[in-house]
Design an enzyme around this catalytic site. Structure first.
Site, PDB file in Angstrom:
ATOM      1  N   PRO A   1       0.805  -1.076  -0.052  1.00 47.42           N
ATOM      2  CA  PRO A   1       0.076  -0.007   0.065  1.00 47.42           C
ATOM      3  C   PRO A   1       0.774   1.209   0.004  1.00 47.42           C
ATOM      4  CG  PRO A   1      -0.266  -1.061   1.986  1.00 47.42           C
ATOM      5  CD  PRO A   1       0.588  -2.213   1.144  1.00 47.42           C
TER       6      PRO A   1
ATOM      7  N   GLU B   1       1.568  -8.168   8.801  1.00 46.47           N
ATOM      8  CA  GLU B   1       1.997  -6.894   8.924  1.00 46.47           C
ATOM      9  C   GLU B   1       2.707  -6.136   7.526  1.00 46.47           C
ATOM     10  OE1 GLU B   1       0.413  -4.375  10.496  1.00 46.47           O
ATOM     11  OE2 GLU B   1      -0.786  -6.206  11.131  1.00 46.47           O
TER      12      GLU B   1
ATOM     13  N   ARG C   1      -3.865  -9.149 -20.624  1.00 42.17           N
ATOM     14  CA  ARG C   1      -4.889  -8.708 -21.808  1.00 42.17           C
ATOM     15  C   ARG C   1      -4.549  -7.803 -22.793  1.00 42.17           C
ATOM     16  NH1 ARG C   1      -8.213  -4.637 -20.985  1.00 42.17           N
ATOM     17  NH2 ARG C   1     -10.002  -5.835 -21.783  1.00 42.17           N
TER      18      ARG C   1
ATOM     19  N   ASP D   1     -11.359   0.650 -24.260  1.00 47.49           N
ATOM     20  CA  ASP D   1     -11.391   0.493 -22.714  1.00 47.49           C
ATOM     21  C   ASP D   1     -11.056   2.232 -22.213  1.00 47.49           C
ATOM     22  OD1 ASP D   1     -12.393  -1.911 -22.641  1.00 47.49           O
ATOM     23  OD2 ASP D   1     -10.278  -2.682 -22.325  1.00 47.49           O
TER      24      ASP D   1
END
Ligand code: SAH
Length: 257
Positions: free
Chosen positions: A91, A118, A156, A171
Protein backbone atom coordinates in the site's frame (compact mmCIF):
# COMPACT_ATOMS: atom_id res chain seq x y z
CA UNK A 1 5.81 -12.89 -20.92
CA UNK A 2 6.47 -14.67 -17.66
CA UNK A 3 5.26 -13.87 -14.15
CA UNK A 4 6.83 -15.44 -11.07
CA UNK A 5 4.83 -15.05 -7.90
CA UNK A 6 6.17 -15.37 -4.37
CA UNK A 7 3.12 -16.25 -2.29
CA UNK A 8 1.96 -18.24 0.73
CA UNK A 9 -1.26 -18.98 -1.21
CA UNK A 10 -0.31 -20.25 -4.67
CA UNK A 11 -3.77 -21.77 -5.22
CA UNK A 12 -5.24 -18.29 -5.54
CA UNK A 13 -3.55 -17.93 -8.96
CA UNK A 14 -6.02 -20.34 -10.53
CA UNK A 15 -8.10 -17.17 -10.83
CA UNK A 16 -6.07 -16.09 -13.89
CA UNK A 17 -4.98 -19.54 -15.19
CA UNK A 18 -8.42 -21.18 -15.12
CA UNK A 19 -10.87 -18.46 -16.15
CA UNK A 20 -11.58 -16.19 -19.07
CA UNK A 21 -9.26 -14.62 -21.62
CA UNK A 22 -6.19 -14.85 -19.37
CA UNK A 23 -6.74 -18.64 -19.12
CA UNK A 24 -7.11 -18.98 -22.89
CA UNK A 25 -3.87 -17.04 -23.37
CA UNK A 26 -2.18 -19.20 -20.72
CA UNK A 27 -3.16 -22.38 -22.58
CA UNK A 28 -1.88 -20.83 -25.82
CA UNK A 29 1.40 -20.21 -23.97
CA UNK A 30 1.25 -16.47 -24.62
CA UNK A 31 2.35 -16.08 -21.00
CA UNK A 32 3.62 -18.39 -18.28
CA UNK A 33 3.52 -18.50 -14.51
CA UNK A 34 5.90 -19.68 -11.79
CA UNK A 35 4.65 -20.04 -8.21
CA UNK A 36 7.10 -19.89 -5.30
CA UNK A 37 5.94 -20.54 -1.76
CA UNK A 38 8.32 -19.09 0.88
CA UNK A 39 7.31 -22.02 3.11
CA UNK A 40 9.21 -24.33 0.73
CA UNK A 41 12.38 -22.35 1.43
CA UNK A 42 12.37 -22.66 5.22
CA UNK A 43 14.84 -24.78 7.20
CA UNK A 44 12.92 -25.49 10.41
CA UNK A 45 10.47 -28.28 11.12
CA UNK A 46 7.58 -25.82 11.53
CA UNK A 47 8.33 -24.19 8.15
CA UNK A 48 8.17 -20.78 9.77
CA UNK A 49 7.72 -17.79 7.44
CA UNK A 50 6.97 -15.02 9.95
CA UNK A 51 7.91 -13.72 13.39
CA UNK A 52 6.97 -10.98 15.85
CA UNK A 53 7.97 -7.39 15.02
CA UNK A 54 10.99 -5.82 16.72
CA UNK A 55 9.85 -2.87 18.77
CA UNK A 56 6.59 -4.56 19.59
CA UNK A 57 3.12 -3.97 18.25
CA UNK A 58 0.45 -6.20 16.76
CA UNK A 59 0.75 -8.82 14.05
CA UNK A 60 3.59 -10.70 12.45
CA UNK A 61 6.27 -9.80 9.88
CA UNK A 62 7.46 -12.02 7.03
CA UNK A 63 11.04 -13.29 7.47
CA UNK A 64 13.75 -12.15 5.03
CA UNK A 65 15.40 -15.50 4.39
CA UNK A 66 12.54 -17.59 2.90
CA UNK A 67 11.52 -14.62 0.73
CA UNK A 68 15.06 -14.07 -0.53
CA UNK A 69 15.53 -17.76 -1.32
CA UNK A 70 12.19 -17.86 -3.17
CA UNK A 71 13.25 -14.89 -5.31
CA UNK A 72 16.62 -16.53 -6.02
CA UNK A 73 14.85 -19.73 -7.16
CA UNK A 74 12.52 -17.72 -9.41
CA UNK A 75 15.47 -15.84 -10.92
CA UNK A 76 17.38 -19.10 -11.52
CA UNK A 77 14.41 -20.49 -13.45
CA UNK A 78 13.93 -17.29 -15.46
CA UNK A 79 17.47 -17.66 -16.80
CA UNK A 80 18.17 -14.88 -19.32
CA UNK A 81 15.12 -12.94 -18.14
CA UNK A 82 16.49 -12.87 -14.57
CA UNK A 83 16.85 -9.09 -14.57
CA UNK A 84 13.07 -8.64 -14.67
CA UNK A 85 11.74 -6.26 -12.00
CA UNK A 86 11.08 -7.65 -8.52
CA UNK A 87 7.88 -5.91 -7.51
CA UNK A 88 6.50 -5.88 -3.99
CA UNK A 89 2.74 -5.47 -3.60
CA UNK A 90 2.48 -2.71 -1.01
CA UNK A 91 0.00 0.00 0.00
CA UNK A 92 2.99 2.35 0.25
CA UNK A 93 4.05 1.76 -3.38
CA UNK A 94 3.46 3.60 -6.66
CA UNK A 95 -0.24 3.58 -7.53
CA UNK A 96 -1.04 1.04 -10.25
CA UNK A 97 -2.67 2.34 -13.43
CA UNK A 98 -3.03 1.60 -17.14
CA UNK A 99 0.22 3.43 -17.98
CA UNK A 100 2.07 1.06 -15.64
CA UNK A 101 0.33 -1.97 -17.20
CA UNK A 102 1.53 -0.74 -20.60
CA UNK A 103 5.07 -0.33 -19.25
CA UNK A 104 4.99 -3.91 -17.98
CA UNK A 105 3.60 -5.41 -21.20
CA UNK A 106 6.59 -3.96 -23.04
CA UNK A 107 8.97 -5.97 -20.82
CA UNK A 108 9.60 -9.65 -20.12
CA UNK A 109 7.28 -9.88 -17.12
CA UNK A 110 8.11 -9.60 -13.45
CA UNK A 111 8.62 -11.32 -10.13
CA UNK A 112 5.69 -10.27 -7.93
CA UNK A 113 6.00 -10.50 -4.14
CA UNK A 114 2.81 -10.95 -2.14
CA UNK A 115 3.04 -9.77 1.45
CA UNK A 116 0.83 -11.09 4.26
CA UNK A 117 0.39 -10.21 7.94
CA UNK A 118 1.84 -6.74 8.75
CA UNK A 119 4.13 -6.91 5.74
CA UNK A 120 7.71 -7.99 5.03
CA UNK A 121 11.03 -7.31 6.82
CA UNK A 122 12.43 -4.03 5.41
CA UNK A 123 15.79 -5.69 4.75
CA UNK A 124 14.16 -7.93 2.14
CA UNK A 125 12.87 -4.78 0.39
CA UNK A 126 16.30 -3.14 0.58
CA UNK A 127 18.10 -6.21 -0.76
CA UNK A 128 15.78 -7.64 -3.40
CA UNK A 129 12.89 -5.38 -4.40
CA UNK A 130 13.22 -3.04 -7.41
CA UNK A 131 9.70 -1.52 -7.37
CA UNK A 132 6.70 -1.30 -5.06
CA UNK A 133 3.17 -1.14 -6.44
CA UNK A 134 -0.07 -0.24 -4.65
CA UNK A 135 -3.55 -1.11 -5.89
CA UNK A 136 -5.01 1.99 -4.26
CA UNK A 137 -5.55 3.75 -0.99
CA UNK A 138 -6.96 0.80 0.92
CA UNK A 139 -5.45 -2.09 2.84
CA UNK A 140 -5.95 -5.71 1.80
CA UNK A 141 -4.94 -8.72 3.85
CA UNK A 142 -2.44 -9.90 1.25
CA UNK A 143 -0.68 -9.04 -2.01
CA UNK A 144 -2.29 -11.87 -3.99
CA UNK A 145 -5.32 -9.91 -5.22
CA UNK A 146 -3.13 -6.97 -6.35
CA UNK A 147 -0.79 -9.43 -8.13
CA UNK A 148 -3.78 -11.05 -9.87
CA UNK A 149 -5.03 -7.63 -10.94
CA UNK A 150 -1.62 -6.76 -12.39
CA UNK A 151 -1.35 -10.06 -14.30
CA UNK A 152 -4.87 -9.70 -15.70
CA UNK A 153 -4.40 -6.11 -16.82
CA UNK A 154 -1.02 -6.83 -18.45
CA UNK A 155 -1.90 -10.16 -20.12
CA UNK A 156 -4.98 -8.70 -21.83
CA UNK A 157 -2.69 -6.18 -23.51
CA UNK A 158 -0.52 -8.90 -25.08
CA UNK A 159 -1.02 -9.15 -28.85
CA UNK A 160 -3.51 -11.90 -29.71
CA UNK A 161 -5.08 -12.22 -26.26
CA UNK A 162 -8.31 -10.33 -26.91
CA UNK A 163 -10.52 -11.62 -29.71
CA UNK A 164 -11.51 -8.28 -31.11
CA UNK A 165 -8.31 -6.28 -31.12
CA UNK A 166 -10.34 -3.10 -30.95
CA UNK A 167 -11.96 -3.81 -27.62
CA UNK A 168 -8.81 -2.93 -25.67
CA UNK A 169 -8.49 0.32 -27.60
CA UNK A 170 -11.87 1.62 -26.48
CA UNK A 171 -11.42 0.69 -22.82
CA UNK A 172 -11.22 3.40 -20.25
CA UNK A 173 -7.78 4.81 -19.52
CA UNK A 174 -6.16 3.72 -22.74
CA UNK A 175 -3.57 6.38 -22.20
CA UNK A 176 -1.99 6.29 -25.62
CA UNK A 177 -5.27 6.37 -27.54
CA UNK A 178 -7.99 8.35 -25.81
CA UNK A 179 -7.00 9.01 -22.20
CA UNK A 180 -10.76 9.21 -21.43
CA UNK A 181 -13.32 7.04 -19.67
CA UNK A 182 -15.20 4.54 -21.85
CA UNK A 183 -18.65 5.36 -23.25
CA UNK A 184 -21.77 3.38 -22.17
CA UNK A 185 -22.55 0.03 -23.83
CA UNK A 186 -25.89 -1.47 -24.86
CA UNK A 187 -26.97 -4.83 -26.27
CA UNK A 188 -30.33 -6.51 -27.02
CA UNK A 189 -33.21 -6.04 -26.38
CA UNK A 190 -33.74 -2.68 -28.05
CA UNK A 191 -36.31 -1.76 -25.39
CA UNK A 192 -36.12 -3.11 -21.84
CA UNK A 193 -38.96 -2.31 -19.43
CA UNK A 194 -39.77 0.77 -21.50
CA UNK A 195 -36.15 1.97 -21.60
CA UNK A 196 -34.77 2.26 -25.11
CA UNK A 197 -31.23 2.07 -26.43
CA UNK A 198 -30.04 5.60 -27.44
CA UNK A 199 -31.26 6.36 -30.98
CA UNK A 200 -27.76 7.26 -32.21
CA UNK A 201 -26.60 3.66 -31.67
CA UNK A 202 -29.53 2.30 -33.71
CA UNK A 203 -28.96 4.68 -36.62
CA UNK A 204 -26.41 2.50 -38.42
CA UNK A 205 -24.59 5.74 -39.30
CA UNK A 206 -21.00 4.99 -38.29
CA UNK A 207 -19.73 8.57 -38.19
CA UNK A 208 -22.63 9.69 -36.01
CA UNK A 209 -22.13 6.70 -33.71
CA UNK A 210 -18.45 7.60 -33.31
CA UNK A 211 -19.37 11.21 -32.49
CA UNK A 212 -21.98 10.06 -29.93
CA UNK A 213 -19.51 7.72 -28.22
CA UNK A 214 -16.80 10.36 -28.13
CA UNK A 215 -19.19 12.90 -26.63
CA UNK A 216 -20.43 10.40 -24.03
CA UNK A 217 -16.81 9.71 -23.09
CA UNK A 218 -16.05 13.41 -22.79
CA UNK A 219 -19.19 14.02 -20.73
CA UNK A 220 -18.56 11.15 -18.32
CA UNK A 221 -14.88 12.03 -17.94
CA UNK A 222 -15.63 15.71 -17.29
CA UNK A 223 -18.20 14.71 -14.65
CA UNK A 224 -16.26 11.98 -12.85
CA UNK A 225 -12.57 12.51 -13.62
CA UNK A 226 -11.85 16.09 -14.70
CA UNK A 227 -8.17 15.38 -14.00
CA UNK A 228 -8.17 13.00 -16.99
CA UNK A 229 -9.56 15.72 -19.28
CA UNK A 230 -6.62 17.91 -18.33
CA UNK A 231 -4.03 15.18 -18.92
CA UNK A 232 -5.65 14.21 -22.26
CA UNK A 233 -5.42 17.88 -23.26
CA UNK A 234 -1.75 18.04 -22.26
CA UNK A 235 -1.02 14.92 -24.31
CA UNK A 236 -2.67 16.52 -27.34
CA UNK A 237 -5.47 13.92 -27.38
CA UNK A 238 -8.34 16.43 -27.60
CA UNK A 239 -9.43 17.70 -31.01
CA UNK A 240 -10.93 21.10 -31.79
CA UNK A 241 -14.40 19.58 -31.88
CA UNK A 242 -13.74 17.88 -28.50
CA UNK A 243 -12.85 21.30 -27.05
CA UNK A 244 -15.97 22.86 -28.59
CA UNK A 245 -18.13 20.13 -27.04
CA UNK A 246 -16.43 20.53 -23.64
CA UNK A 247 -17.00 24.29 -23.74
CA UNK A 248 -20.65 23.67 -24.58
CA UNK A 249 -20.92 21.30 -21.58
CA UNK A 250 -19.35 23.85 -19.27
CA UNK A 251 -21.63 26.61 -20.61
CA UNK A 252 -24.57 24.33 -19.82
CA UNK A 253 -23.26 24.11 -16.27
CA UNK A 254 -21.97 20.52 -16.31
CA UNK A 255 -19.17 20.21 -13.79
CA UNK A 256 -17.43 17.52 -11.78
CA UNK A 257 -19.45 15.46 -9.35
N1 SAH B 1 1.00 -2.94 7.49
C1 SAH B 1 0.80 -2.62 6.11
C2 SAH B 1 -0.34 -3.44 5.50
C3 SAH B 1 -0.03 -4.90 5.39
S1 SAH B 1 -1.29 -5.72 4.54
C4 SAH B 1 0.45 -1.16 5.97
O1 SAH B 1 -0.30 -0.65 6.78
O2 SAH B 1 0.90 -0.54 5.00
C5 SAH B 1 -0.47 -7.21 4.07
C6 SAH B 1 0.04 -7.24 2.66
O3 SAH B 1 -1.02 -7.06 1.77
C7 SAH B 1 1.07 -6.20 2.29
O4 SAH B 1 2.34 -6.60 2.64
C8 SAH B 1 0.90 -6.12 0.78
O5 SAH B 1 1.66 -7.12 0.12
C9 SAH B 1 -0.56 -6.44 0.59
N2 SAH B 1 -1.39 -5.25 0.36
C10 SAH B 1 -2.32 -4.72 1.20
N3 SAH B 1 -2.91 -3.65 0.68
C11 SAH B 1 -2.37 -3.45 -0.53
C12 SAH B 1 -2.56 -2.48 -1.57
N4 SAH B 1 -3.43 -1.47 -1.46
N5 SAH B 1 -1.81 -2.61 -2.69
C13 SAH B 1 -0.91 -3.60 -2.81
N6 SAH B 1 -0.68 -4.54 -1.88
C14 SAH B 1 -1.40 -4.47 -0.75
Amino acid sequence: MRFDIVTLFPDMFGAVCDHGVTARAYKQQLWSLGLWNPRDFTQDVHRTVDDRPYGGGPGMVMLVDPLEKAVAAAKAQRGTAADAPVILMSPTGRRFNQALAEELVAGEGAILICGRYEGVDQRFIDRCVTDEISMGDFVLSGGEIPALAIIDSVVRLLPGVLNDADSAKQDSFNVTLTGLLDSPHYTRPEVYEGQSVPAELLSGHHANIAVWRRQQSLMLTLKRRPDLIESARQQGLLSKSDERFLKQLRDEGLTAR
